[in-house]
Enzyme design. Sequence first.
Site, PDB file in Angstrom:
ATOM      1  N   LYS A   1     -52.599   8.330  -1.110  1.00  0.00           N
ATOM      2  CA  LYS A   1     -53.587   9.463  -0.434  1.00  0.00           C
ATOM      3  C   LYS A   1     -52.730  10.796   0.131  1.00  0.00           C
ATOM      4  O   LYS A   1     -54.139  11.619   0.771  1.00  0.00           O
ATOM      5  CB  LYS A   1     -53.680   8.131   0.878  1.00  0.00           C
ATOM      6  CG  LYS A   1     -54.882   7.399   0.554  1.00  0.00           C
ATOM      7  CD  LYS A   1     -55.217   6.997   2.373  1.00  0.00           C
ATOM      8  CE  LYS A   1     -56.409   6.028   1.769  1.00  0.00           C
ATOM      9  NZ  LYS A   1     -57.148   5.627   3.291  1.00  0.00           N
TER      10      LYS A   1
ATOM     11  N   SER B   1     -61.186  10.388   8.916  1.00  0.00           N
ATOM     12  CA  SER B   1     -59.598  11.545   8.814  1.00  0.00           C
ATOM     13  C   SER B   1     -59.545  12.427   8.011  1.00  0.00           C
ATOM     14  O   SER B   1     -59.256  13.793   7.673  1.00  0.00           O
ATOM     15  CB  SER B   1     -58.427  10.442   8.622  1.00  0.00           C
ATOM     16  OG  SER B   1     -57.994   9.564   9.442  1.00  0.00           O
TER      17      SER B   1
ATOM     18  N   ARG C   1     -67.275   1.779  10.640  1.00  0.00           N
ATOM     19  CA  ARG C   1     -68.466   2.849  10.908  1.00  0.00           C
ATOM     20  C   ARG C   1     -69.640   2.382  10.023  1.00  0.00           C
ATOM     21  O   ARG C   1     -70.163   2.601  10.713  1.00  0.00           O
ATOM     22  CB  ARG C   1     -67.800   4.255  10.079  1.00  0.00           C
ATOM     23  CG  ARG C   1     -66.352   4.278  11.267  1.00  0.00           C
ATOM     24  CD  ARG C   1     -66.338   5.882  10.203  1.00  0.00           C
ATOM     25  NE  ARG C   1     -65.764   5.789   8.500  1.00  0.00           N
ATOM     26  CZ  ARG C   1     -64.317   5.853   8.369  1.00  0.00           C
ATOM     27  NH1 ARG C   1     -63.719   7.009   9.298  1.00  0.00           N
ATOM     28  NH2 ARG C   1     -64.575   5.099   7.158  1.00  0.00           N
TER      29      ARG C   1
ATOM     30  N   HIS D   1     -59.482   5.782  16.617  1.00  0.00           N
ATOM     31  CA  HIS D   1     -58.803   5.295  16.244  1.00  0.00           C
ATOM     32  C   HIS D   1     -58.880   5.077  17.720  1.00  0.00           C
ATOM     33  O   HIS D   1     -58.240   3.474  17.555  1.00  0.00           O
ATOM     34  CB  HIS D   1     -57.649   5.015  15.385  1.00  0.00           C
ATOM     35  CG  HIS D   1     -58.036   6.319  13.553  1.00  0.00           C
ATOM     36  ND1 HIS D   1     -57.380   7.451  13.362  1.00  0.00           N
ATOM     37  CD2 HIS D   1     -58.179   5.190  12.594  1.00  0.00           C
ATOM     38  CE1 HIS D   1     -57.580   7.013  11.542  1.00  0.00           C
ATOM     39  NE2 HIS D   1     -57.986   5.666  11.622  1.00  0.00           N
TER      40      HIS D   1
END
Length: 170
Positions: A44, A133, A95, A20
């Site tokens: 989440k 993450s 990514r 990030h």
Amino acid sequence: MSTERVGLYPGTFDPITLGHYDIIKRAAKLVDTLVIGVAMNPGKNPLFSVEERVEMVKKMTLEFPGTNFEVRPFNNLLMHFAEECNASIIVRGLRAVSDFEYEFQMVGMNRRLNSEIETVFLMASDQHQFIASSLVKEIAFLDGDITKFVSPETAKSIVERVAKIRTEKG
């Protein structure tokens, strides 16, 4: 009419990673102001509260003196938040091919909601392509070394939070 170019980099940032950080640093070169939108996203099941995540992001952006950043939480439709921020660009990091497939769908939907806001993709730098993450949290819960993936301060916060959760679970 303002000619300032405002970009929005949205995410959950739970936690903010060096990947990030890399996208933030690079996106800041493309706009006059970069708004980093920290999504509340309770679905989440975040490790950190939105307030804690906003503070983590703010600390990371202090490393870029002279750059105009805003770090703001949001809990509404991304395009509505982008309009509130006067953003003309949404920045997304990619990514892998799987990221592209999801983001491609999102761009199509967002263009239908507001065709005036463009989405710009930045490819993750090769040393950050694998960082997610969710994987950082998993490694932390399994007592692995996360210092290669997050800032030292973020790593400390994660380790402390994991220890607290373990204590609470008994």
